[in-house]
Design a protein around this motif. Structure first.
Motif, PDB file in Angstrom:
ATOM      1  N   UNK A 140      39.125  27.496  36.248  1.00  0.00           N
ATOM      2  CA  UNK A 140      39.658  28.859  36.285  1.00  0.00           C
ATOM      3  C   UNK A 140      40.691  29.007  37.385  1.00  0.00           C
ATOM      4  N   UNK A 141      41.429  30.099  37.337  1.00  0.00           N
ATOM      5  CA  UNK A 141      42.394  30.393  38.384  1.00  0.00           C
ATOM      6  C   UNK A 141      41.672  30.734  39.681  1.00  0.00           C
ATOM      7  N   UNK A 142      42.214  30.331  40.812  1.00  0.00           N
ATOM      8  CA  UNK A 142      41.599  30.714  42.087  1.00  0.00           C
ATOM      9  C   UNK A 142      41.732  32.221  42.303  1.00  0.00           C
ATOM     10  N   UNK A 143      40.728  32.812  42.925  1.00  0.00           N
ATOM     11  CA  UNK A 143      40.755  34.252  43.176  1.00  0.00           C
ATOM     12  C   UNK A 143      41.304  34.588  44.556  1.00  0.00           C
ATOM     13  N   UNK A 144      41.444  33.593  45.417  1.00  0.00           N
ATOM     14  CA  UNK A 144      41.906  33.844  46.779  1.00  0.00           C
ATOM     15  C   UNK A 144      43.382  34.252  46.806  1.00  0.00           C
TER      16      UNK A 144
END
Length: 289
Positions: A34-38
């Motif tokens: 998944x895409x990083x949330x940071x």
């Protein structure tokens, strides 16, 4: 339960783009997930007058006390590159193609204002050729947002997560038959923009390095072409605007291109095309906010 706010990592200085490209090359394989949330951020960033002057020269923009609409991209792009080159980013940076860029200028930004920058990734989407992802950026000063952007990148052959939305990369424009300018783009345009932007992607630097990535010649940076259009429309743009472009076919260097414009929606529609074949390289719209 409410979702936790994203973690924001504040960097003391801009990442080195050359080192990030090298890092991305050696960590390109085996990515996924998944895409990083940071988020990544910098605070109190000053505008370097010498850098701004160099940028305006390369992009044929007027130099004054107000930042060109495309200039904050110079400050936020290294942070976006740091996100994309990180091993946790699911798509390999080599081969990513910039296919759309949207910029909103919420008010005129003085070159004397210190700027707070923040970037993140979102919107993993399906595309007929692979998958796209949006790299978002916001610029604030004095606690108020003054600029934001969304850059959409296409990874050919990649697979978006199950249930992902369809990518939106097209920018519709009206009839654009009247040519307002013809530009001769020299073969060193990519190197000159790379020097001021730090974007040293090999596809822009020379025919030799571009061929290693499947291009017959070096290609112009899309954001340089976009900035050239802003320069051509200087004096006819509102202080608060939305500037949306679709990057279509590569602009090989050297080339002759035409700029066609038409007033629309209180702003402009425009297209940059090959002067001989009519191939569309960049099409877009400018609208007042």
């Amino acid at each position: 339960m409410d979702a936790l706010p994203p973690k924001v990592t504040v960097l003391d200085e801009a990442p080195n783009l050359g080192k990030l490209y090298a890092k991305a090359a050696v960590t390109a394989f085996g990515r996924g997930g998944a895409l990083p949330e940071d988020h990544l951020a910098r605070t109190g960033v000053p505008v370097d007058p010498a850098h701004l002057a160099a940028y305006t020269r390369v992009c044929r923009l007027p130099l004054n006390d107000t930042l060109p609409a495309t200039y904050p991209h110079m400050l936020t792009f290294p942070l976006q590159m740091a996100l994309m080159s990180d091993r946790l980013f699911p798509l390999a940076l080599p081969g990513l193609v910039h296919v759309r860029n949207q910029i909103d200028v919420l008010r005129a930004i003085s070159s004397a204002e210190p700027l707070d920058l923040e970037v993140w990734a979102e919107n993993f989407a399906r595309h007929r050729s692979g998958a796209t992802v949006d790299l978002c950026a916001t610029v604030s000063t004095g606690g108020a947002e003054v600029w934001r952007s969304r850059s959409t990148y296409l990874a050919r052959g990649a697979k978006a997560p199950e249930g992902a939305p369809e990518a939106r990369i097209d920018v519709p424009v009206g009839d654009l038959e009247r040519v307002s300018a013809t530009w001769r783009i020299p073969d060193d345009a990519g190197r000159r923009y790379a020097k001021v932007s730090g974007d040293v992607n090999p596809i822009h630097l020379s025919g030799l390095t571009a061929k290693a990535f499947g291009f017959k010649r070096a290609i112009a940076h899309g954001m340089w072409v976009k900035a050239r259009v802003v320069g051509a429309l200087a004096g006819r743009l509102p202080d608060e605007l939305s500037l949306d472009v679709s990057f279509r076919k590569p602009l090989f260097l050297p080339s002759s291109v035409t700029l066609s414009t038409a007033e629309a929606g209180g702003g402009w529609d425009f297209a940059v095309r090959n002067a001989n074949s009519g191939t569309e390289h960049v099409v877009g719209t400018v609208r007042p906010l």
